[in-house]
Design a protein around this motif. Structure first.
Motif, mmCIF file in Angstrom:
data_model
loop_
_atom_site.group_PDB
_atom_site.id
_atom_site.type_symbol
_atom_site.label_atom_id
_atom_site.label_comp_id
_atom_site.label_asym_id
_atom_site.label_seq_id
_atom_site.Cartn_x
_atom_site.Cartn_y
_atom_site.Cartn_z
ATOM 1 N N ALA A 34 -45.587 -100.452 -4.428
ATOM 2 C CA ALA A 34 -46.142 -99.956 -5.689
ATOM 3 C C ALA A 34 -45.265 -100.349 -6.869
ATOM 4 O O ALA A 34 -45.774 -100.725 -7.935
ATOM 5 C CB ALA A 34 -46.299 -98.438 -5.618
ATOM 6 N N GLU A 35 -43.944 -100.277 -6.694
ATOM 7 C CA GLU A 35 -43.041 -100.615 -7.788
ATOM 8 C C GLU A 35 -43.224 -102.066 -8.230
ATOM 9 O O GLU A 35 -43.199 -102.373 -9.423
ATOM 10 C CB GLU A 35 -41.580 -100.382 -7.368
ATOM 11 N N GLU A 36 -43.437 -102.973 -7.264
ATOM 12 C CA GLU A 36 -43.624 -104.380 -7.596
ATOM 13 C C GLU A 36 -44.940 -104.603 -8.344
ATOM 14 O O GLU A 36 -44.991 -105.376 -9.306
ATOM 15 C CB GLU A 36 -43.607 -105.217 -6.322
ATOM 16 N N LEU A 37 -45.996 -103.945 -7.892
ATOM 17 C CA LEU A 37 -47.298 -104.106 -8.534
ATOM 18 C C LEU A 37 -47.276 -103.582 -9.964
ATOM 19 O O LEU A 37 -47.811 -104.212 -10.889
ATOM 20 C CB LEU A 37 -48.370 -103.380 -7.727
ATOM 21 N N ILE A 38 -46.666 -102.420 -10.151
ATOM 22 C CA ILE A 38 -46.602 -101.821 -11.481
ATOM 23 C C ILE A 38 -45.739 -102.677 -12.405
ATOM 24 O O ILE A 38 -46.092 -102.927 -13.563
ATOM 25 C CB ILE A 38 -46.066 -100.380 -11.391
ATOM 26 N N ALA A 180 -51.000 -88.039 -25.355
ATOM 27 C CA ALA A 180 -51.437 -88.662 -26.607
ATOM 28 C C ALA A 180 -50.400 -89.630 -27.165
ATOM 29 O O ALA A 180 -50.731 -90.497 -27.987
ATOM 30 C CB ALA A 180 -51.746 -87.582 -27.642
ATOM 31 N N GLU A 181 -49.149 -89.519 -26.724
ATOM 32 C CA GLU A 181 -48.094 -90.416 -27.187
ATOM 33 C C GLU A 181 -48.034 -91.707 -26.381
ATOM 34 O O GLU A 181 -47.256 -92.605 -26.714
ATOM 35 C CB GLU A 181 -46.746 -89.706 -27.108
ATOM 36 N N VAL A 182 -48.834 -91.803 -25.333
ATOM 37 C CA VAL A 182 -48.787 -92.948 -24.419
ATOM 38 C C VAL A 182 -49.814 -93.995 -24.849
ATOM 39 O O VAL A 182 -51.008 -93.710 -24.904
ATOM 40 C CB VAL A 182 -49.052 -92.499 -22.975
ATOM 41 N N ASP A 183 -49.356 -95.200 -25.133
ATOM 42 C CA ASP A 183 -50.265 -96.293 -25.476
ATOM 43 C C ASP A 183 -50.883 -96.924 -24.238
ATOM 44 O O ASP A 183 -52.026 -97.362 -24.260
ATOM 45 C CB ASP A 183 -49.519 -97.361 -26.284
ATOM 46 N N CYS A 184 -50.109 -96.979 -23.146
ATOM 47 C CA CYS A 184 -50.617 -97.561 -21.908
ATOM 48 C C CYS A 184 -49.936 -96.879 -20.725
ATOM 49 O O CYS A 184 -48.718 -96.694 -20.726
ATOM 50 C CB CYS A 184 -50.354 -99.063 -21.867
ATOM 51 N N LEU A 185 -50.725 -96.497 -19.733
ATOM 52 C CA LEU A 185 -50.213 -95.955 -18.474
ATOM 53 C C LEU A 185 -50.524 -96.964 -17.387
ATOM 54 O O LEU A 185 -51.680 -97.360 -17.211
ATOM 55 C CB LEU A 185 -50.873 -94.617 -18.155
ATOM 56 N N ILE A 186 -49.487 -97.391 -16.650
ATOM 57 C CA ILE A 186 -49.670 -98.326 -15.543
ATOM 58 C C ILE A 186 -49.349 -97.592 -14.242
ATOM 59 O O ILE A 186 -48.266 -97.032 -14.092
ATOM 60 C CB ILE A 186 -48.771 -99.563 -15.685
ATOM 61 N N THR A 187 -50.291 -97.603 -13.311
ATOM 62 C CA THR A 187 -50.132 -96.868 -12.060
ATOM 63 C C THR A 187 -50.899 -97.564 -10.946
ATOM 64 O O THR A 187 -51.831 -98.341 -11.206
ATOM 65 C CB THR A 187 -50.635 -95.421 -12.214
#
Length: 209
Positions: A34-38, A180-187
């Protein structure tokens, strides 16, 4: 190559292919962690030149190892492992935020050298969180780290949160920011649970890997 899905609030879903920028060795045929993909997806959020802030944690360390060559980046970090991963790079300027080294986290907290996070202005901050929920926002299990993370959020023109699936919908002890402060969440979470769906609609943009 793994697929990546980007979802912007109020828009249709589109998919593309993620470039695997990981430099870590991997057994042939093994699925990427998961760490590599993110981290690979986070490469798309980097400016070619400018200043970025890398938080502490395994995903941030993987991103540091994956930074493309030939750019003109200044990387500010409170993570000793991130700094050590980049110290050999001649094309990256590394600034380490000072303070006490937090045992177990490999991060400096509770102080600063010539410039702390509250004095900085960066293009993009890549922040890790132990919990990401619609109700409590961004949380960490170590209250001593929350102040530094909060200042990192405020220092950035753009905030990208890197969160493995087990942290989506989860809440930890100390809150340091709102969705609301997050422009992009990657998961790597499918965000298909009620808690995950609430997180997905709470951020401006969601990238699933």
């Amino acid at each position: 190559m793994p697929g990546r899905t980007s979802v912007a609030a109020g828009s249709a879903i589109d998919t593309d292919c993620a470039a695997d920028g990981s430099s870590a060795p991997r057994t042939a045929g093994a699925a990427p962690a998961a760490e590599e993909l993110i981290a690979a997806a986070a490469l798309d959020e980097l400016p070619f030149r400018g200043t970025v802030l890398l938080d502490a944690g395994p995903v941030a360390e993987e991103l540091a190892r994956s930074l493309p060559a030939g750019g003109d980046l200044t990387v500010i970090t409170n993570s000793m492992p991130v700094a050590m991963a980049l110290i050999v790079r001649e094309d990256v300027t590394v600034l380490l935020i000072g303070g006490r080294i937090q045992s177990g986290a490999g991060a400096t907290v509770g102080g600063h050298g010539t410039a702390g996070p509250e004095d900085l202005q960066v293009d993009v901050a890549f922040i890790t969180a132990d919990g990401v929920s619609a109700e409590r926002g961004l949380t960490t299990r170590a209250p001593v780290e929350s102040a530094a993370k909060r200042m990192m959020l405020r220092a950035a023109d753009r905030v990208v949160v890197l969160a493995p699936s087990e942290r989506i919908g989860h809440v930890e002890l100390a809150r340091f920011g709102a969705l609301a402060e997050v422009d992009c969440l990657i998961t790597d979470s499918p965000c298909d649970t009620p808690a995950g769906r609430r997180v997905g609609v709470g951020v401006q943009r969601l990238t699933r890997v």
